[in-house]
Design a protein around this motif. Sequence first.
Motif, PDB file in Angstrom:
ATOM      1  N   TRP A   1       0.844  -1.195   0.000  1.00 22.70           N
ATOM      2  CA  TRP A   1       0.000   0.000   0.000  1.00 22.70           C
ATOM      3  C   TRP A   1       0.879   1.245   0.000  1.00 22.70           C
TER       4      TRP A   1
ATOM      5  N   SER B   1     -10.578  11.288  -3.171  1.00 17.89           N
ATOM      6  CA  SER B   1     -11.181  10.479  -4.235  1.00 17.89           C
ATOM      7  C   SER B   1     -10.197  10.270  -5.377  1.00 17.89           C
TER       8      SER B   1
ATOM      9  N   ALA C   1      -7.482   7.823  -4.240  1.00 15.71           N
ATOM     10  CA  ALA C   1      -7.993   6.449  -4.253  1.00 15.71           C
ATOM     11  C   ALA C   1      -8.043   5.909  -5.674  1.00 15.71           C
ATOM     12  N   SER C   2      -8.353   6.779  -6.635  1.00 11.05           N
ATOM     13  CA  SER C   2      -8.394   6.350  -8.035  1.00 11.05           C
ATOM     14  C   SER C   2      -7.015   5.921  -8.526  1.00 11.05           C
TER      15      SER C   2
ATOM     16  N   THR D   1      -6.368   2.526  -7.151  1.00  8.18           N
ATOM     17  CA  THR D   1      -7.142   1.533  -7.899  1.00  8.18           C
ATOM     18  C   THR D   1      -6.423   1.144  -9.185  1.00  8.18           C
TER      19      THR D   1
ATOM     20  N   GLY E   1      -3.998  -0.037  -2.315  1.00  5.15           N
ATOM     21  CA  GLY E   1      -4.720   0.981  -1.573  1.00  5.15           C
ATOM     22  C   GLY E   1      -3.790   2.020  -0.991  1.00  5.15           C
TER      23      GLY E   1
ATOM     24  N   LEU F   1     -15.793   8.120   0.490  1.00  3.61           N
ATOM     25  CA  LEU F   1     -14.954   7.002   0.064  1.00  3.61           C
ATOM     26  C   LEU F   1     -15.596   5.663   0.393  1.00  3.61           C
TER      27      LEU F   1
ATOM     28  N   ALA G   1     -13.978   2.952  -2.261  1.00  2.36           N
ATOM     29  CA  ALA G   1     -12.646   3.340  -2.730  1.00  2.36           C
ATOM     30  C   ALA G   1     -11.565   2.789  -1.797  1.00  2.36           C
ATOM     31  N   PRO G   2     -10.410   2.402  -2.353  1.00  2.00           N
ATOM     32  CA  PRO G   2      -9.348   1.795  -1.540  1.00  2.00           C
ATOM     33  C   PRO G   2      -8.468   2.818  -0.829  1.00  2.00           C
ATOM     34  N   LEU G   3      -9.070   3.646   0.003  1.00  2.00           N
ATOM     35  CA  LEU G   3      -8.316   4.604   0.811  1.00  2.00           C
ATOM     36  C   LEU G   3      -8.945   4.658   2.192  1.00  2.00           C
TER      37      LEU G   3
END
Length: 411
Positions: A71, A166, A169-170, A173, A178, A204, A209-211
């Motif tokens: 991560w 956001s 997190a994108s 992705t 993450g 999120l 979202a992966p955050l």
Amino acid sequence: MDPVRNPYAPGAGQRPPELAGRGRELDVFDVVLERIARGRPERSLMLTGLRGVGKTVLLNTLRSEAINHLWGTGKIEARPDQSLRRPIAAALHMAVRELAPRHRAPDRIDAFLGVLKAFAQRSTPTGRGGAAPKLRDRWQPGIDVPASSGRADSGDIEIDLVELLSDAASVATDVGTGIAIFIDEMQDVGAEDVSALCAACHELSQLGAPLIVVGAGLPHLPAVLSAAKSYSERLYRYQRIDRLDRIAADQALCAPAEREEVEYEQKALDLLYEKSGGYPYFVQAYGKATWDHAPRSPITAADVRVAAPEAEAELAVGFFGSRFERATPAEREYMRAMATLALVDGEEGGRDDMDAAVPTAEIARALGRKPASLSPARDALIKKGLIYSGERGTVAFTVPHFGRYLRTQPA
């Protein structure tokens, strides 16, 4: 005993040689990481507890776990009266730098860094009449790409933080991983910034979202978050970090000693647990002093009794005294009244219940004052991090055994 081989480490945020009693918290975090990796929704995590229970150590350990899972990570320590904008920009910059080598589209990274730079620079103050800021106020986030426009730069921290996280997190992705942002002393984040952070985490979580945000703070951190957003009690996973139980405290002492081929007698461990109360910082402090005073292995209860005054003297200066000195005379008077009321059964030598809150009305009665007249002292002590108010109308010490220390100080 050779002091050079002493394995114990009583220090602020310093990882002990044996991280005992925190297996459950580590397991929970591993599940969070794995669920997010599989696209499952998860909540951000908040660690709460008194001073000296190892929140910072655990926060750093969780960050290491996130790094091991590839991560992107960043860590900040909140400070009173400091905007969250610059620190969180620096943390996200670090996190994305960790992910950048694995991203297939450098332009995508540059685009995010442009948004990040615009977000960070939005906090730069201007002089009177819109003049350029003074040199000491100019701040550059160390990002080479030009700042973008129209994204995360509105000046409204809530709107900007939602957009920034956001976008971050994108990026994660794209890489198939993450981002985790770790915030220590989170109770010191300003009200406006707390509200923005809650709004961002809410957005999120809805997007999957992966955050995630992993915060650590004093016991009243849930109340701080709830005051910012009413839904915060459902937004985060809260974990109370407390003193070690007897088995874990013994492990914290015995495991590093065994690696140095040193043993403890059972009565020595009994006395060490009685002295430390199971608080990790105290376990390390008493363990270190005992090791230095013990002539040989096995370490005995007599060794503990000889070493205890030195450990207590060091705690009195570095752990308790430094905090006591920060208080004004009026604030010390307030804390002494708290300490008297916190003593179980009102008898010296009784058991301190440091988790029990003291009603502010009782403090006022003990001092012969009106509650309103004591509000400035109470508020100042909360701001200094010496006491906290977990429930309306009550206060408690943020430091274990602080009441015991105060009762030994001359008025």
